[in-house]
Design a protein around this motif. Structure first.
Motif, PDB file in Angstrom:
ATOM      1  N   MET A   1      33.571  36.696  45.207  1.00  0.00           N
ATOM      2  CA  MET A   1      31.966  36.892  45.389  1.00  0.00           C
ATOM      3  C   MET A   1      31.799  37.296  46.771  1.00  0.00           C
ATOM      4  O   MET A   1      32.003  36.685  47.730  1.00  0.00           O
ATOM      5  CB  MET A   1      31.311  35.407  44.909  1.00  0.00           C
ATOM      6  CG  MET A   1      30.013  35.554  44.889  1.00  0.00           C
ATOM      7  SD  MET A   1      29.009  34.094  44.644  1.00  0.00           S
ATOM      8  CE  MET A   1      30.262  33.125  43.801  1.00  0.00           C
ATOM      9  N   THR A   2      30.867  38.429  46.714  1.00  0.00           N
ATOM     10  CA  THR A   2      30.481  39.002  48.153  1.00  0.00           C
ATOM     11  C   THR A   2      29.295  38.111  48.750  1.00  0.00           C
ATOM     12  O   THR A   2      28.708  37.406  47.938  1.00  0.00           O
ATOM     13  CB  THR A   2      29.962  40.233  47.790  1.00  0.00           C
ATOM     14  OG1 THR A   2      28.821  40.345  47.056  1.00  0.00           O
ATOM     15  CG2 THR A   2      31.228  41.140  47.368  1.00  0.00           C
ATOM     16  N   ARG A   3      29.191  38.386  49.882  1.00  0.00           N
ATOM     17  CA  ARG A   3      28.122  37.731  50.717  1.00  0.00           C
ATOM     18  C   ARG A   3      26.759  37.788  50.124  1.00  0.00           C
ATOM     19  O   ARG A   3      25.905  36.991  49.934  1.00  0.00           O
ATOM     20  CB  ARG A   3      28.012  37.975  52.074  1.00  0.00           C
ATOM     21  CG  ARG A   3      27.033  37.087  53.028  1.00  0.00           C
ATOM     22  CD  ARG A   3      27.129  37.693  54.654  1.00  0.00           C
ATOM     23  NE  ARG A   3      26.163  37.203  55.174  1.00  0.00           N
ATOM     24  CZ  ARG A   3      25.004  37.996  55.664  1.00  0.00           C
ATOM     25  NH1 ARG A   3      24.890  39.136  55.336  1.00  0.00           N
ATOM     26  NH2 ARG A   3      24.264  37.115  56.517  1.00  0.00           N
ATOM     27  N   GLU A   4      26.667  39.089  49.710  1.00  0.00           N
ATOM     28  CA  GLU A   4      25.253  39.511  49.128  1.00  0.00           C
ATOM     29  C   GLU A   4      25.041  38.823  47.710  1.00  0.00           C
ATOM     30  O   GLU A   4      23.897  38.298  47.443  1.00  0.00           O
ATOM     31  CB  GLU A   4      25.239  40.985  48.715  1.00  0.00           C
ATOM     32  CG  GLU A   4      23.949  41.552  48.410  1.00  0.00           C
ATOM     33  CD  GLU A   4      23.948  43.097  48.161  1.00  0.00           C
ATOM     34  OE1 GLU A   4      24.459  43.530  47.206  1.00  0.00           O
ATOM     35  OE2 GLU A   4      23.738  43.768  49.474  1.00  0.00           O
ATOM     36  N   THR A   5      26.127  38.579  46.993  1.00  0.00           N
ATOM     37  CA  THR A   5      25.989  37.964  45.684  1.00  0.00           C
ATOM     38  C   THR A   5      25.835  36.517  46.030  1.00  0.00           C
ATOM     39  O   THR A   5      24.750  36.231  45.191  1.00  0.00           O
ATOM     40  CB  THR A   5      27.443  38.170  44.761  1.00  0.00           C
ATOM     41  OG1 THR A   5      27.462  39.433  44.570  1.00  0.00           O
ATOM     42  CG2 THR A   5      27.033  37.362  43.491  1.00  0.00           C
ATOM     43  N   THR A   6      26.428  35.976  46.910  1.00  0.00           N
ATOM     44  CA  THR A   6      26.165  34.531  47.078  1.00  0.00           C
ATOM     45  C   THR A   6      24.444  34.243  47.493  1.00  0.00           C
ATOM     46  O   THR A   6      23.833  33.490  47.117  1.00  0.00           O
ATOM     47  CB  THR A   6      27.018  33.997  48.499  1.00  0.00           C
ATOM     48  OG1 THR A   6      28.197  34.319  47.913  1.00  0.00           O
ATOM     49  CG2 THR A   6      26.633  32.550  48.566  1.00  0.00           C
ATOM     50  N   ILE A   7      23.938  35.020  48.327  1.00  0.00           N
ATOM     51  CA  ILE A   7      22.803  34.911  48.850  1.00  0.00           C
ATOM     52  C   ILE A   7      21.862  35.276  47.618  1.00  0.00           C
ATOM     53  O   ILE A   7      20.929  34.680  47.404  1.00  0.00           O
ATOM     54  CB  ILE A   7      22.362  36.066  50.032  1.00  0.00           C
ATOM     55  CG1 ILE A   7      23.032  35.437  51.049  1.00  0.00           C
ATOM     56  CG2 ILE A   7      20.946  36.035  50.317  1.00  0.00           C
ATOM     57  CD1 ILE A   7      22.789  36.630  52.377  1.00  0.00           C
ATOM     58  N   ALA A   8      22.192  36.326  46.880  1.00  0.00           N
ATOM     59  CA  ALA A   8      21.167  36.429  45.649  1.00  0.00           C
ATOM     60  C   ALA A   8      21.236  35.031  44.636  1.00  0.00           C
ATOM     61  O   ALA A   8      19.935  34.779  44.042  1.00  0.00           O
ATOM     62  CB  ALA A   8      21.655  37.592  44.920  1.00  0.00           C
ATOM     63  N   ARG A   9      22.198  34.514  44.529  1.00  0.00           N
ATOM     64  CA  ARG A   9      22.330  33.403  43.604  1.00  0.00           C
ATOM     65  C   ARG A   9      21.461  32.251  44.194  1.00  0.00           C
ATOM     66  O   ARG A   9      20.877  31.607  43.579  1.00  0.00           O
ATOM     67  CB  ARG A   9      23.827  32.959  43.317  1.00  0.00           C
ATOM     68  CG  ARG A   9      24.327  33.950  42.498  1.00  0.00           C
ATOM     69  CD  ARG A   9      25.899  33.431  41.971  1.00  0.00           C
ATOM     70  NE  ARG A   9      26.582  34.340  41.094  1.00  0.00           N
ATOM     71  CZ  ARG A   9      27.650  33.903  40.530  1.00  0.00           C
ATOM     72  NH1 ARG A   9      28.428  32.848  40.759  1.00  0.00           N
ATOM     73  NH2 ARG A   9      28.170  34.970  39.776  1.00  0.00           N
ATOM     74  N   VAL A  10      21.623  31.910  45.360  1.00  0.00           N
ATOM     75  CA  VAL A  10      20.853  30.791  46.228  1.00  0.00           C
ATOM     76  C   VAL A  10      19.436  31.137  46.064  1.00  0.00           C
ATOM     77  O   VAL A  10      18.586  30.224  45.742  1.00  0.00           O
ATOM     78  CB  VAL A  10      21.445  30.841  47.685  1.00  0.00           C
ATOM     79  CG1 VAL A  10      20.526  29.871  48.419  1.00  0.00           C
ATOM     80  CG2 VAL A  10      22.711  30.200  47.652  1.00  0.00           C
ATOM     81  N   LEU A  11      19.076  32.600  46.198  1.00  0.00           N
ATOM     82  CA  LEU A  11      17.575  32.691  46.192  1.00  0.00           C
ATOM     83  C   LEU A  11      17.039  32.594  44.942  1.00  0.00           C
ATOM     84  O   LEU A  11      15.876  32.067  44.607  1.00  0.00           O
ATOM     85  CB  LEU A  11      17.207  34.249  46.720  1.00  0.00           C
ATOM     86  CG  LEU A  11      17.595  34.351  48.300  1.00  0.00           C
ATOM     87  CD1 LEU A  11      17.335  35.897  48.388  1.00  0.00           C
ATOM     88  CD2 LEU A  11      16.662  33.454  49.031  1.00  0.00           C
ATOM     89  N   LEU A  12      17.714  32.745  43.845  1.00  0.00           N
ATOM     90  CA  LEU A  12      17.580  32.789  42.437  1.00  0.00           C
ATOM     91  C   LEU A  12      17.247  31.191  41.990  1.00  0.00           C
ATOM     92  O   LEU A  12      15.942  31.109  41.614  1.00  0.00           O
ATOM     93  CB  LEU A  12      18.634  33.355  41.463  1.00  0.00           C
ATOM     94  CG  LEU A  12      18.150  33.505  40.181  1.00  0.00           C
ATOM     95  CD1 LEU A  12      17.127  34.444  39.728  1.00  0.00           C
ATOM     96  CD2 LEU A  12      19.576  33.690  39.418  1.00  0.00           C
ATOM     97  N   VAL A  13      18.279  30.375  42.517  1.00  0.00           N
ATOM     98  CA  VAL A  13      17.871  28.951  42.305  1.00  0.00           C
ATOM     99  C   VAL A  13      16.877  28.373  43.103  1.00  0.00           C
ATOM    100  O   VAL A  13      16.124  27.644  42.533  1.00  0.00           O
ATOM    101  CB  VAL A  13      19.202  28.198  42.591  1.00  0.00           C
ATOM    102  CG1 VAL A  13      19.203  26.765  42.590  1.00  0.00           C
ATOM    103  CG2 VAL A  13      20.199  28.673  41.813  1.00  0.00           C
ATOM    104  N   LEU A  14      16.685  28.977  44.238  1.00  0.00           N
ATOM    105  CA  LEU A  14      15.497  28.259  45.081  1.00  0.00           C
ATOM    106  C   LEU A  14      14.270  28.840  44.478  1.00  0.00           C
ATOM    107  O   LEU A  14      13.119  28.254  44.709  1.00  0.00           O
ATOM    108  CB  LEU A  14      15.783  28.686  46.516  1.00  0.00           C
ATOM    109  CG  LEU A  14      16.672  28.083  47.411  1.00  0.00           C
ATOM    110  CD1 LEU A  14      16.745  28.794  48.697  1.00  0.00           C
ATOM    111  CD2 LEU A  14      16.652  26.581  47.432  1.00  0.00           C
ATOM    112  N   VAL A  15      13.926  29.930  43.887  1.00  0.00           N
ATOM    113  CA  VAL A  15      12.832  30.373  43.201  1.00  0.00           C
ATOM    114  C   VAL A  15      12.567  29.698  41.745  1.00  0.00           C
ATOM    115  O   VAL A  15      11.469  29.153  41.508  1.00  0.00           O
ATOM    116  CB  VAL A  15      12.624  31.879  43.136  1.00  0.00           C
ATOM    117  CG1 VAL A  15      11.454  32.463  42.347  1.00  0.00           C
ATOM    118  CG2 VAL A  15      12.770  32.351  44.513  1.00  0.00           C
TER     119      VAL A  15
END
Length: 65
Positions: A1-15
């Motif tokens: 998993m790329t860094r960008e994908t990890t950040i996108a998943r975290v942001l999705l959960v936080l929203v």
């Protein structure tokens, strides 16, 4: 998993996770005959504000590549 994908998943959960909880609270309040609309407004505000922040962070990460 790329860094960008990890950040996108975290942001999705936080929203979406807290917004779902706030919507659930609105439904529970309505089922009890209480005032439910403040919880609905809180959920919508959460989605708009944190969604905007999430988009800004995601765009910033994407542009840095």
């Amino acid at each position: 998993m790329t860094r960008e994908t990890t950040i996108a998943r975290v942001l999705l959960v936080l929203v979406f996770a807290p917004a779902g909880g706030l919507f659930g609270k609105a439904v529970a309040e309505a089922a009890q005959g209480r005032s439910w609309w403040p919880w609905l407004i809180a959920a919508l505000v959460w989605l708009v504000v944190l969604g905007g922040i999430s988009m800004a962070v995601s765009n910033h990460v994407h542009e840095r590549r």
